[in-house]
Design an enzyme around this catalytic site. Structure first.
Site, PDB file in Angstrom:
ATOM      1  N   THR A 127       0.878  -1.181   0.000  1.00  0.00           N
ATOM      2  CA  THR A 127       0.000   0.000   0.000  1.00  0.00           C
ATOM      3  C   THR A 127       0.911   1.226   0.000  1.00  0.00           C
ATOM      4  O   THR A 127       2.132   1.101   0.152  1.00  0.00           O
ATOM      5  CB  THR A 127      -0.890   0.050   1.262  1.00  0.00           C
ATOM      6  OG1 THR A 127      -0.061   0.367   2.388  1.00  0.00           O
ATOM      7  CG2 THR A 127      -1.600  -1.267   1.517  1.00  0.00           C
ATOM      8  N   ASP A 128       0.334   2.400  -0.126  1.00  0.00           N
ATOM      9  CA  ASP A 128       1.155   3.615  -0.117  1.00  0.00           C
ATOM     10  C   ASP A 128       1.878   3.768   1.213  1.00  0.00           C
ATOM     11  O   ASP A 128       3.021   4.206   1.268  1.00  0.00           O
ATOM     12  CB  ASP A 128       0.296   4.849  -0.393  1.00  0.00           C
ATOM     13  CG  ASP A 128      -0.118   4.898  -1.862  1.00  0.00           C
ATOM     14  OD1 ASP A 128       0.534   4.180  -2.669  1.00  0.00           O
ATOM     15  OD2 ASP A 128      -1.079   5.610  -2.184  1.00  0.00           O
ATOM     16  N   CYS A 129       1.193   3.409   2.299  1.00  0.00           N
ATOM     17  CA  CYS A 129       1.846   3.576   3.604  1.00  0.00           C
ATOM     18  C   CYS A 129       2.671   2.343   4.007  1.00  0.00           C
ATOM     19  O   CYS A 129       3.531   2.424   4.868  1.00  0.00           O
ATOM     20  CB  CYS A 129       0.827   3.940   4.664  1.00  0.00           C
ATOM     21  SG  CYS A 129      -0.699   3.031   4.573  1.00  0.00           S
ATOM     22  N   TYR A 130       2.366   1.180   3.399  1.00  0.00           N
ATOM     23  CA  TYR A 130       3.131  -0.047   3.683  1.00  0.00           C
ATOM     24  C   TYR A 130       3.581  -0.659   2.353  1.00  0.00           C
ATOM     25  O   TYR A 130       2.957  -1.598   1.850  1.00  0.00           O
ATOM     26  CB  TYR A 130       2.263  -1.061   4.428  1.00  0.00           C
ATOM     27  CG  TYR A 130       1.870  -0.669   5.833  1.00  0.00           C
ATOM     28  CD1 TYR A 130       2.779  -0.771   6.879  1.00  0.00           C
ATOM     29  CD2 TYR A 130       0.574  -0.220   6.119  1.00  0.00           C
ATOM     30  CE1 TYR A 130       2.416  -0.427   8.172  1.00  0.00           C
ATOM     31  CE2 TYR A 130       0.202   0.122   7.400  1.00  0.00           C
ATOM     32  CZ  TYR A 130       1.122   0.022   8.433  1.00  0.00           C
ATOM     33  OH  TYR A 130       0.758   0.345   9.701  1.00  0.00           O
TER      34      TYR A 130
END
Ligand code: SF4
Ligand code: SF4
Lengths: 387, 138
Positions: A127-130
């Site tokens: 994901t964008d954050c992970y």
């Protein structure tokens, strides 16, 4: 009449009188329940039995770059990762994808508690954050953040004795049952078994501190399928069964002396879980229950060759004294009876807990809330049930 | 040097008419014990023996058995019990018909009497911890 806080005062002062459940049975027979209730403050119990409904919450800590794990395996055993980024729940009975029934979640838990490292393999969709999509690592308990066992159903109050009337050998969670009722197995520590000693759950509830695999754990909730109840025999004697506990405790403080993986042939993986509960001797009534011996505690004999919800009961009432003798009579036949619960380990747990209470290392607790005694039992209706 | 070997004999009904085991014992100076016997004159049957004696005497006795036309198999596999792995649950005692595995009524600990074991290997499957294993005997 004593209160829990009075008993705790005595424990702190090192003056509490603590007996194991086996010892209190003997004392009550020699001196009577009345005297015993006056003299004894705490009775310790113990059990060490395969308890399938067990598992561990693990938090791995964050890697760099970050990963939101969606598929987690530990030594090839899949864990449930449908939680936050680096949390998972590893079920004890989950099987290894490479070793099948020889290795499962219970073995991973045992390996971790034994201080070994296990291989973590995690996948993610990114994901964008992970952003990270895969990760391999060797992890041990000391490398991780919180690791606690959370066992939804442990410490079954009572359990039936199993036989097999069919003409073929069957492999069950109650062990290997020989054809034509050539053997019987049972799975309760009898007079040492925790919930048989406070059958109406007077002193045990949510928040009760217990000995849990070597650590101090707690009763988190009623166990799943907790249906406390009793059978009353013709002579008015009651046999209690059905209560269970959900237990929680810190894996980092546990010892493989009190928790072990189990492979049950052709059934799967399970976990020997060691549980001990200290009971306050509040009054004579409770003392009378705590002093019940194997000859006053009963179970029934069921036929495991019938794989139905209610298995045929071949004998309504058999005492733990009879089972413990190694021979049980069923339908006029004397057959060898063998335990699945380790009496040796159950005894070790009750003795260790006694030692801890005597030393003031283990205090009793007033439950934060009672366990429900009026739960309703539901069964599962499949779409293909006959109408 | 004394050796010990476990053998399984299978008899046909005709074999049961000869004093075979008696001959085996008297001719070769072996100490033997019958671990299991299930024989009837009309059906024949099987017997598990433990033979102890000089290696040469054991070899001769086995040759004699073969010469007599009795079906013999050396049970070279042995069951080993690892008491450090054992949790004394007792599951193995449920399937051990010879009572080689027993729980002590006092200490509640398992004991294993190898001399009684007929290597049926039932206990190896029944043991949940892997404390019982089969090994080839030396
Ligand atoms: S192999 Fe196991 S079950 Fe069979 S006789 Fe030997 S000890 Fe008993
Ligand atoms: S089944 Fe295995 S662990 Fe249990 S008593 Fe027998 S040898 Fe020990």
């Amino acid at each position: 009449m004593k209160t829990i806080s009075e008993i705790n005062e005595k424990i702190r002062a090192g003056s509490a009188v603590v007996l194991t459940a086996e010892e209190v049975v003997r004392m009550a027979r020699e001196q009577g329940v009345k005297e015993t209730a006056k003299k004894v403050d705490v009775v310790t119990t113990g059990t060490f039995s395969p308890m399938c409904s067990s598992g561990a919450f693990l938090n791995f800590g964050h890697a760099e770059p970050l990963i939101r794990m969606s598929g987690v395996k530990l030594n090839d055993v899949p864990a449930c990762a449908g939680l936050a980024a680096v949390d998972c729940y590893l079920g004890a009975t989950e099987l290894s994808e490479t070793r099948g029934m020889d290795y499962g979640g219970a073995h991973v838990i045992e390996d971790l508690i034994a201080g070994k490292k296990v291989h973590l393999s995690a996948r993610s969709y990114g994901t964008d954050c992970y952003p990270r999509k895969s990760l391999e690592a060797e992890v041990g308990l000391s490398d991780m953040n919180q690791c606690f066992l959370f066992n939804p159903r442990n410490a079954y109050q009572n359990y039936n004795c199993s036989v097999n009337t069919s003409d073929r050998i069957i492999h069950t969670y109650m062990g290997t049952l020989l054809p034509h009722m050539a053997n019987a197995t049972y799975a309760t520590a009898g007079e040492l078994s925790p919930l048989l000693k406070d059958p109406e759950l007077r002193t045990i509830g949510i928040g009760t501190r217990v000995f849990f695999c070597g650590a101090q754990g707690y009763v988190a909730w009623e166990g799943t399928q907790c249906f406390p109840g009793y059978t009353e025999y013709e002579d008015g004697v009651r046999s209690y069964s059905g209560a269970t506990l959900a237990l929680i405790g810190d894996m980092k403080k546990m010892s493989t002396d009190y928790i072990r993986a189990a492979c049950i042939y052709q059934y799967g993986v399970s976990m020997f879980v060691g549980v001990g509960i200290p009971f306050p001797v509040l009054d004579e009534d409770l003392c009378a229950q705590l002093s019940k011996g194997n000859d006053e505690l009963f179970t029934e004999v069921s036929d495991y060759s019938v794989p139905l919800r209610s298995r045929p009961v071949l004998r309504q009432r058999v005492s733990y004294a009879e089972l413990r003798s190694g021979t049980v009579e069923v339908c006029g036949k004397k057959i060898p009876a063998a335990p699945m619960t380790s009496l040796k380990k159950s005894r070790d747990i009750a003795l260790e807990l006694k030692r801890q209470v005597q030393k003031g290392e283990f205090l009793l607790t007033e439950p934060a809330a009672k366990l429900p005694l009026d739960t309703t039992k539901h069964v599962l209706h499949a779409l293909d049930d006959p109408k | 040097m004394e050796h010990s070997v476990k053998i399984r004999l299978r008899f046909t009904p005709a074999d049961t008419e000869r004093p075979f085991v008696h001959l085996l014992a008297t001719r070769f100076g072996l100490v033997f014990s019958i671990l299991q016997a299930d024989i009837s004159p009309d059906k024949g049957g099987r017997m598990v023996l433990d033979l102890t004696g000089e290696e040469k005497a054991i070899e001769d006795a086995l040759q004699f058995t073969i010469d007599q036309g009795v079906d013999v198999r050396i049970l070279s596999r042995v069951v080993r019990w690892d008491d450090k792995v054992c949790v004394h649950c007792g599951s193995c005692t449920a399937v051990c018909r010879t009572r080689a595995l027993q729980l002590d009524p006092e200490t509640a600990m398992l004991s294993f009497d190898n001399a009684r074991c007929v290597v049926c290997e039932m206990c190896v499957k029944a043991c949940p911890t892997g404390a019982l294993k089969v090994e080839l005997s030396p």
